[in-house]
Design a protein around this motif. Structure first.
Motif, PDB file in Angstrom:
ATOM      1  N   SER A   1       0.480  52.504  -9.654  1.00 34.41           N
ATOM      2  CA  SER A   1      -0.962  52.698  -9.491  1.00 34.41           C
ATOM      3  C   SER A   1      -1.477  53.753 -10.461  1.00 34.41           C
ATOM      4  CB  SER A   1      -1.308  53.094  -8.054  1.00 34.41           C
ATOM      5  OG  SER A   1      -0.692  54.317  -7.724  1.00 34.41           O
TER       6      SER A   1
ATOM      7  N   LYS B   1       5.727  44.919  -9.206  1.00 35.31           N
ATOM      8  CA  LYS B   1       4.541  45.647  -8.764  1.00 35.31           C
ATOM      9  C   LYS B   1       4.244  46.797  -9.719  1.00 35.31           C
ATOM     10  CE  LYS B   1       2.587  47.917  -4.679  1.00 35.31           C
ATOM     11  NZ  LYS B   1       2.845  48.354  -3.281  1.00 35.31           N
TER      12      LYS B   1
ATOM     13  N   SER C   1       0.743  47.217 -15.465  1.00 39.82           N
ATOM     14  CA  SER C   1      -0.314  46.341 -14.949  1.00 39.82           C
ATOM     15  C   SER C   1       0.323  45.197 -14.175  1.00 39.82           C
ATOM     16  CB  SER C   1      -1.171  45.782 -16.090  1.00 39.82           C
ATOM     17  OG  SER C   1      -0.420  44.887 -16.889  1.00 39.82           O
ATOM     18  N   GLN C   2      -0.471  44.557 -13.324  1.00 41.92           N
ATOM     19  CA  GLN C   2       0.024  43.458 -12.509  1.00 41.92           C
ATOM     20  C   GLN C   2       0.456  42.288 -13.383  1.00 41.92           C
ATOM     21  OE1 GLN C   2       0.133  43.568  -8.942  1.00 41.92           O
ATOM     22  NE2 GLN C   2       1.462  41.808  -9.288  1.00 41.92           N
ATOM     23  N   ARG C   3      -0.286  42.024 -14.461  1.00 42.77           N
ATOM     24  CA  ARG C   3      -0.015  40.857 -15.297  1.00 42.77           C
ATOM     25  C   ARG C   3       1.161  41.080 -16.252  1.00 42.77           C
ATOM     26  NH1 ARG C   3      -1.986  38.741 -20.169  1.00 42.77           N
ATOM     27  NH2 ARG C   3      -3.303  40.574 -20.481  1.00 42.77           N
TER      28      ARG C   3
END
Length: 538
Positions: free
Chosen positions: A460, A457, A508-510
């Motif tokens: 943010s 994860k 980042s998520q990716r």
């Protein structure tokens, strides 16, 4: 013999020429165009030649229209009264120029002069009534501005009074009609904070270039008086400094097409600017006070958290040390067991010492101090491999070290170990379970880089700016249930910067999360800058 009415009709143009010449000498008439100067006075003169009831009403209507124009133009009462009496003088002079045979009887002038005297009295009454109403309008305007400021102060989410200057200008332009009305604030350079009307300025950008001279005059002055200038053939500007006295904070300025600003409009702008200056300063002070209160509350929470976590975390190694010491006392003859217990005592004390050292360093970092380092020749790649071996029993065989086999530099081995340990431990604790934690160590032209990557994860975007602050923990770390002080990354940053290096993060998520540390090859100059002498441990 001609009547006065007949002379007024026949000599209308001559009377008006004389009157305009006299009227143009008034201070408030300067800069007025011919139509603006004349207003409806020509029609009022024609109405004086009629005696019927309709003419009386027409004269009253025209008088009120003329007075309204003069009030907008900034004429004062003596100038308005003088204009009406001048008209009687001009009529008398033109009558005296009429050939004697046709010249009206001077006695016939008395009703006309009495009519003009009565008009002057009426003008005075209307003038004072207007001033009273105008004063009430101004009071209402200032009260509404105060209401906006109070609402922005009471609601911390409204962003303070500065964030509501656009709303304030929408009110101000009701009291001071202008082509455009703007406020520029000093934020390093003068920047347009709000603008209404057909303003060419863009909010957040600089004011229009042809206003620079006006603003320079205001910046040099420490008084609150307005500056009014003609910008070109089509525009005039009036500008007032914020606040009224002292260092310049901003400028309130209005631009109008051709017509000069009335004296009362300038005075109203000055009154508004005086209030705006106070409201802006109050907003700044209130925001600073709110920040101090929030910082105080944060400090209180941190102290409470610190005491709670410190008591919990120190109890572990100290309890182990106490139990081991008690066991040694009970088994004086078991040498091999005594040695193992003694090692536990030393390990527990060392762990407690590291905690205290971390806390002291975190305190120095929060105070803005650069950490003192014990520098020497180090191999960053070797330290990374050693840390990974030590972490493997706790986190499993998840760590992989790549890059150059040896990366040499003048650094602090102790602080490099802290940097690698904290980044690798964070990646293992908060990354996706059972996924590798990748460490990459490379030599560069400037020195060295260390990157630590984990999947999982992402952090943010709103948490990234506070990520390296002492006692700061992300929402995901708090929700994970994993205990921590929130010091790990702050200590990483402090240790890196003590070497003269930098640390950054991308998440980042990716692609997952990657922390990158860049170090100069030799940290000695940066320790010299911090202490005045080459760095040594305190």
């Amino acid at each position: 013999m001609a009547s006065i009415a007949q002379v007024i009709r026949d000599k209308h143009a001559a009377i008006m020429r004389r009157w305009k010449k006299l009227a143009a000498t008034a201070a408030s008439a300067k800069g007025l165009s011919a139509p603006a100067l004349e207003t409806v006075m020509s029609r009022y003169l024609s109405a004086l030649a009629d005696d019927d009831a309709g003419a009386v009403k027409e004269r009253r209507k025209l008088l009120e229209s003329h007075l309204a124009s003069r009030l907008r133009q900034g004429f004062v009462l003596p100038e308005i009264v003088s204009e009406l009496l001048m008209l009687g003088r001009c009529i008398a002079e033109v009558c005296s120029d009429v050939p004697e045979a046709k010249r009206p009887d001077p006695a016939l002038l008395v009703p006309i002069l009495a009519e003009l005297q009565h008009a002057a009295t009426t003008a005075s009454e209307i003038f004072w009534q207007h001033l009273r109403e105008d004063e009430q309008v101004e009071k209402g305007l200032l009260r509404r501005l105060q209401t906006i400021a109070t609402a922005s102060r009471d609601d911390p989410h409204r962003g303070g009074f500065t964030a509501h200057l656009q709303e304030a200008l929408a009110l101000i332009v009701e009291g001071v009609p202008a082509r455009c009305l703007s406020i520029a604030l000093v934020e390093g350079e003068l920047t347009v904070a709000a603008a209404v009307g057909g303003a060419p300025e863009t909010r957040g950008g600089p004011p229009r270039p042809d206003l620079h001279d006006v603003f320079d005059d205001l910046a040099k002055s420490e008084e609150g008086s307005a500056v009014e200038r003609a910008l070109n053939d089509d525009e005039r500007v009036v500008a007032v400094r914020l606040p009224e006295h002292g260092p310049l904070v901003g400028i309130l300025y209005a631009v109008r097409a051709r017509e000069p600003f009335a004296a009362r409009e300038v005075r109203r702008l000055e009154a508004i600017a005086a209030l705006l200056g106070v409201l802006l300063e109050n907003s700044r002070l209130y925001a600073a006070l709110r920040l101090r209160i929030e910082e105080s509350e944060t400090e209180k929470r941190l102290r409470e958290t610190f005491v709670s976590v410190l008591a919990h975390d120190l109890r572990g190694p100290l309890s182990v040390s106490r139990l081991a010491a008690a066991a040694i006392a009970k088994m004086p003859e078991a040498a091999d067991i005594r040695q193992k217990l003694a090692d536990r005592v030393v390990s527990g004390i060392d762990r407690a010492d590291r905690m205290v050292t971390d806390l002291l360093d975190a305190n120095r970092i929060r105070a803005g101090e650069r950490l003192a380092l014990d520098l020497g020749s180090c191999d960053l790649a070797a330290i990374a491999r050693e840390v990974v071996r030590e972490l493997a029993p706790v986190h499993g065989d998840r760590f992989a070290v790549s890059g150059d086999p040896s990366v040499q530099g003048i650094w602090s081995a102790e602080h490099l170990r802290r940097i690698v340990t904290n980044l690798a431990t964070n990646a293992a604790k908060y990354g996706a379970p059972d996924t590798p934690v990748e460490l990459d160590v490379r030599a560069t032209d400037a020195g060295a880089t260390l990157s630590v990557h984990n999947a999982g994860k992402p952090i943010s975007a709103d948490e990234l700016p506070r990520l390296f602050e002492p006692f700061s923990r992300t929402r995901s770390s708090q929700q994970s249930g994993i205990a921590g002080w929130g010091l790990g990354l702050a200590l990483v940053k402090g240790s890196v910067e003590a070497h003269g290096g930098s640390v950054s993060v991308k998440s980042s998520q990716r692609k997952g999360t990657t922390f990158t540390v860049a170090l100069p090859r030799d940290a000695t100059p940066f320790q010299t800058e911090a202490t005045g002498t080459p760095g040594d441990s305190p």
